[in-house]
Design a protein around this motif. Structure first.
Motif, short mmCIF file in Angstrom:
data_model
loop_
_atom_site.label_atom_id
_atom_site.label_comp_id
_atom_site.label_asym_id
_atom_site.label_seq_id
_atom_site.Cartn_x
_atom_site.Cartn_y
_atom_site.Cartn_z
N ASN A 180 0.81 -1.22 0.00
CA ASN A 180 0.00 0.00 0.00
C ASN A 180 0.84 1.27 0.00
O ASN A 180 0.31 2.37 -0.15
N THR A 234 -4.93 -3.12 -1.01
CA THR A 234 -6.33 -2.83 -0.74
C THR A 234 -6.89 -1.88 -1.78
O THR A 234 -6.16 -1.08 -2.38
N ALA A 264 -8.95 0.49 -1.00
CA ALA A 264 -8.94 1.81 -0.38
C ALA A 264 -7.64 2.55 -0.64
O ALA A 264 -7.64 3.78 -0.81
N ALA A 278 -7.96 3.92 -4.01
CA ALA A 278 -8.96 4.98 -4.04
C ALA A 278 -8.39 6.29 -3.49
O ALA A 278 -8.83 7.37 -3.87
N ALA A 279 -7.41 6.20 -2.59
CA ALA A 279 -6.82 7.40 -2.01
C ALA A 279 -5.88 8.11 -2.97
O ALA A 279 -5.52 9.27 -2.73
N TYR A 286 -11.67 -8.80 -0.89
CA TYR A 286 -11.17 -7.55 -0.32
C TYR A 286 -12.18 -7.08 0.73
O TYR A 286 -13.08 -6.29 0.43
N GLU A 290 -13.27 -4.86 2.88
CA GLU A 290 -12.99 -3.49 3.28
C GLU A 290 -14.12 -2.57 2.85
O GLU A 290 -14.94 -2.92 2.00
N HIS A 291 -14.15 -1.40 3.46
CA HIS A 291 -15.08 -0.35 3.10
C HIS A 291 -14.30 0.74 2.40
O HIS A 291 -13.36 1.31 2.97
N VAL A 292 -14.67 1.05 1.16
CA VAL A 292 -13.97 2.05 0.36
C VAL A 292 -14.79 3.32 0.39
O VAL A 292 -15.90 3.37 -0.14
N ASN A 293 -14.24 4.36 1.02
CA ASN A 293 -14.90 5.67 1.08
C ASN A 293 -14.20 6.58 0.08
O ASN A 293 -13.15 7.15 0.38
N LEU A 294 -14.76 6.68 -1.11
CA LEU A 294 -14.11 7.45 -2.17
C LEU A 294 -14.35 8.94 -1.96
O LEU A 294 -15.49 9.39 -1.81
N PHE A 333 -18.73 0.31 -1.01
CA PHE A 333 -18.33 1.63 -1.48
C PHE A 333 -19.29 2.68 -0.93
O PHE A 333 -20.51 2.49 -0.96
#
Length: 772
Positions: free
Chosen positions: A50, A62, A64, A67-68, A83, A85-89, A128
């Motif tokens: 990462n 990941t 995320a 996405a960052a 995966y 995970e929670h992806v907060n775009l 997402f």
């Protein structure tokens, strides 16, 4: 393995030439990705980090992390795997350069063969969250969340397409929630397999399009639109077990509800043990405050689920005429059976209101169905829809039709050497595709044709490669029809599904190649039925079977009597092999007594052994075989695979070429329901393969490669005694294909016997099957 086809093929979707251009491998992707791609791969051995740059060599671990860092115009490529995970775009694309999250698989991919983001049960609310962002695409993913798969809050220009989406069994938690002042959100070709509904669209949301989705839910309505004006709901299949299929409430004015298949999914059968009375649920519920400006048309409601079709402004209706009188809506709506029957197909007995009856001009209609298939004409059904008249209602297009065979010609349809079927004499370019019209020409009807049979020859190739012949307009499959080395001339019989009256030829080579195609017949609602046979040798000039024990001389004809066939036989399918030629030449197989056509079925050079499948009309109980093009002799062998008769026989169900096995790759053995590792067929060994589900015979293209020693391949029904025939013959280091029509056992299984002392890899691409 080339994806799934939703017919009786079911879940079976599963040499120097190979080392160069070769047969396309399962999941082959072609050229390297563009520099604008960020990679995510948490698999063991992927060397993910990462803290890196998300390259193919060192991907992010990941989603995320990607996405960052993602920028407008970039694609986040997510490898197969899990995966959680929670992806907060928080990043946006632009209208010209959206941000795309692209996975592997899609709504029709086998279990475990997808990029899965999120968790169904646990602490992660969504896979997402897209809050306030713009110009984002989510595609080909398996998305899960305890509170739903995707939250779109105040975002704009968001497309969620070609995914598997899972909501929560808790009421009020759909797979997708659209809220805030979100605008321009599209949900396209997604599948919801059973947990939660598809979507809730909240107050103030505008411009939502919900199209070509397939939903089966047991805890929520499939679609809820509350106070969101201008929502388009078209071409979906929405089954809500003991719930409304579609609810329009609040100020959800100006909605368009067309071409949907709506069901409360057999409430009387108690699929949900918490079901109450069936009359509680309706296919379409429109509140009084949401009715203004609504358009309801061309929908199909399930008459078998025991609930009313409509509730309009608080009043239930289970009759289209009564609903139309009260609402002014319901144009072309039907209440009846909503079964598509793509499993068994249509052989002229299917009576479905869904087929070829949709409003093609409805807003939001997609070019393809949920599985990527464009509109296909059912030759047995009238075209009653708008536009082409061939679009089906709902999220799935019926593609499985049983048709009969009409031999014709042979007539040359295509020859790049002499501008037949094309505008010039230029060879097909490397990686080039040529589209060829085949219907409405040369005696082939303009309508109702599902497939054609052609003898396809490649010649003068400037490099090794392969040719893929496939339905026009469809995604090019991971399959091959012919394989060659530089300078080789080789032919193969190809049966190919027809779309829009055309077929396509793709040159999978780094060099150019000339292509010739001769039409031998077509499949339509008229013609002859097929009777498959356990392979039987009818001719062998080496051992006095069917003819004197003597090779066939150049410029001579052998008339072969076909014993034991019915009086109304119209054509036979033979596997013809030439061997021991003393010079170059060609073989033409044609109806006895007819003028010999100027076409060939097999071409050879001195010393070459080569087979080809031939379907040829029968006259006077005979067919003729002509040896031309040289001065030497050749031995000829012919094995009967089956025959066509004017009455009786089985219908052919054409499909796009689908890879069912490639022993160089892991493959799904559907008979035992498990994946098999990559491994060749051992010398003098047999591999059992479930090629189809149901049916009496399979039509496929078979290729052998990595041939460490000379040998032959015999294909026969599983469980039957292995006959003394062959479908393919090879010499060491040769890659060679041949078409095969093979009878199956009752479970759709065949046996492939490697008659070599060494291992051999086998690739099989199914293009259809025969069934009663």
């Amino acid at each position: 393995m080339g994806g799934i086809i939703r017919t009786r093929l079911g879940i079976l979707t599963g040499a120097a030439i190979i080392g160069a251009a070769g047969l396309p491998a399962v999941g082959a992707t072609g050229a390297s990705a563009a520099s604008g791609t960020l990679y995510v791969n948490n698999a063991s051995g992927a060397h993910c980090s990462n803290s890196g740059q998300g390259t193919a060599a060192q991907p992010f671990c990941t989603v995320a992390a990607a996405a960052a860092k993602v920028q407008p115009g970039q694609t986040v490529s997510i490898a197969k795997g899990n995966y959680p995970e929670h992806v907060n775009l928080t990043r946006s694309g632009t209208a010209e350069a959206p941000i795309t999250f692209l996975g592997v698989g899609g709504p029709t991919a086998p279990y475990g063969e997808t990029s899965t983001v999120g968790q169904s049960f646990g602490q992660l609310p969504h896979a997402f969250t897209l809050s306030g962002v713009q110009h984002v695409r989510l595609k080909n993913l398996d998305l899960l969340g305890n509170n739903g798969a995707v939250l779109v809050n105040g975002a704009s220009d968001v497309t969620v397409s070609d995914n598997t989406l899972s909501g929560s069994p808790v009421p009020g938690n759909p797979a997708v929630r659209i809220s805030g002042a979100a605008s321009g959100v599209s949900l396209l070709r997604n599948r919801v397999p059973g947990l939660g509904g598809l979507v809730e669209v909240g107050p103030g949301v505008t411009g939502t399009v919900i199209s070509a989705n397939s939903v089966s839910t047991s805890s929520n309505p499939a679609v809820v639109v509350n106070g969101a004006p201008g929502t388009v709901i078209v071409g979906n299949t929405l089954a809500a077990h003991c719930n409304d299929a579609v609810q329009l409430t609040g100020a959800a004015t100006g909605a368009v509800v067309e071409n949907n298949v709506l069901s409360t999914a057999d409430a009387d059968n108690h699929l949900n043990p918490l079901c109450s009375e069936a009359s509680t649920f309706v296919g379409l519920r429109v509140a009084a405050e949401a009715a203004e400006g609504a358009k309801v048309a061309y929908n199909a409601f399930d008459a078998q689920d025991g609930s009313p079709a409509y509730n309009w402004k608080g009043t239930a209706y289970d009759d289209v005429k009564a609903f139309a009188a009260a609402s002014g809506q319901g144009d072309h709506d039907v209440i009846g059976s909503v079964e598509m029957h793509n499993w068994t197909g249509d052989s002229g007995q299917l009576d479905s209101p869904l087929v070829d009856s949709a409003d093609e001009n409805a807003p939001g209609m997609q070019d393809t169905d949920m599985g990527g298939t464009r509109a296909v004409d059912d030759p047995w059904a009238p075209d009653t829809g708008t536009g082409s008249g061939r679009r089906d209602r709902g999220a799935t297009e019926l593609t499985n039709f049983g048709t009969r065979y009409t031999p014709t010609g042979p007539v040359r349809l295509f020859d790049t050497r002499s501008a037949v079927g094309v505008g010039g004499t230029t060879a097909v370019a490397p990686g080039g595709t040529v589209e060829l019209p085949v219907t409405g020409l040369n005696g082939v009807p303009a309508d109702g044709v599902t497939a054609v049979t052609m003898n396809v020859t490649v010649t003068a190739p400037t490099g090794p490669g392969f040719l893929t012949v496939y339905p026009h307009g469809e995604a090019r499959p991971t399959a091959s029809s012919l394989n060659w080395t530089s300078g080789l001339t080789i032919a193969n019989l190809v049966t190919v599904q027809v779309k829009d009256g055309k077929v396509a030829f793709y040159n999978g080579s780094a060099g150019t190649v000339h292509v010739v195609a001769d039409l031998f017949g077509y499949f339509s609602t008229q013609g002859s039925g097929f009777t498959p046979k356990n392979p039987e040798r009818l001719l062998d000039t080496r051992s006095a079977i069917g003819a004197p024990k003597a090779p066939l001389a150049a410029d001579s004809t052998l008339d072969l009597q076909l014993p034991g066939l019915p009086a109304d036989v119209r054509a036979v399918t033979l596997n013809v092999t030439v061997t021991e030629p003393t010079g170059p030449g060609y073989l033409t197989v044609y109806p006895h007594g007819d003028t010999r056509p100027t076409t060939s079925n097999i071409n050879w050079s001195a010393g070459q052994t080569i087979p080809n499948l031939v379907t040829v009309p029968v006259k006077d109980g005979k067919v003729s075989l002509y040896s031309g093009g040289g001065k030497g002799t050749v031995q000829v062998i012919a094995d009967l695979a089956g025959y066509y008769t004017a009455s009786g026989g089985d219908m052919f169900h054409a499909s796009a070429p689908t890879r069912v096995i490639d022993t160089r790759q892991p493959w799904f053995a559907s008979g035992v329901g498990e994946w098999k590792p990559a491994a060749p067929i051992g010398g003098r060994q047999t591999l059992n393969l479930r090629a189809i589900e149901g049916g009496t015979a399979v039509s496929m293209n078979v290729t052998v490669t990595n041939t460490a020693a000379a040998g032959f391949l015999t294909i026969h029904p599983n469980g039957s005694a292995r006959p003394t025939v062959s479908n393919l013959n090879w010499v060491k280091d040769q890659t060679i294909p041949n078409a095969a029509v093979v009878a199956t056992d009752e479970a759709g299984q065949i046996a492939l016997y490697n008659g070599s002392v060494a291992n051999v890899d086998v690739i099989a691409d199914v293009n259809g099957y025969y069934a009663h």
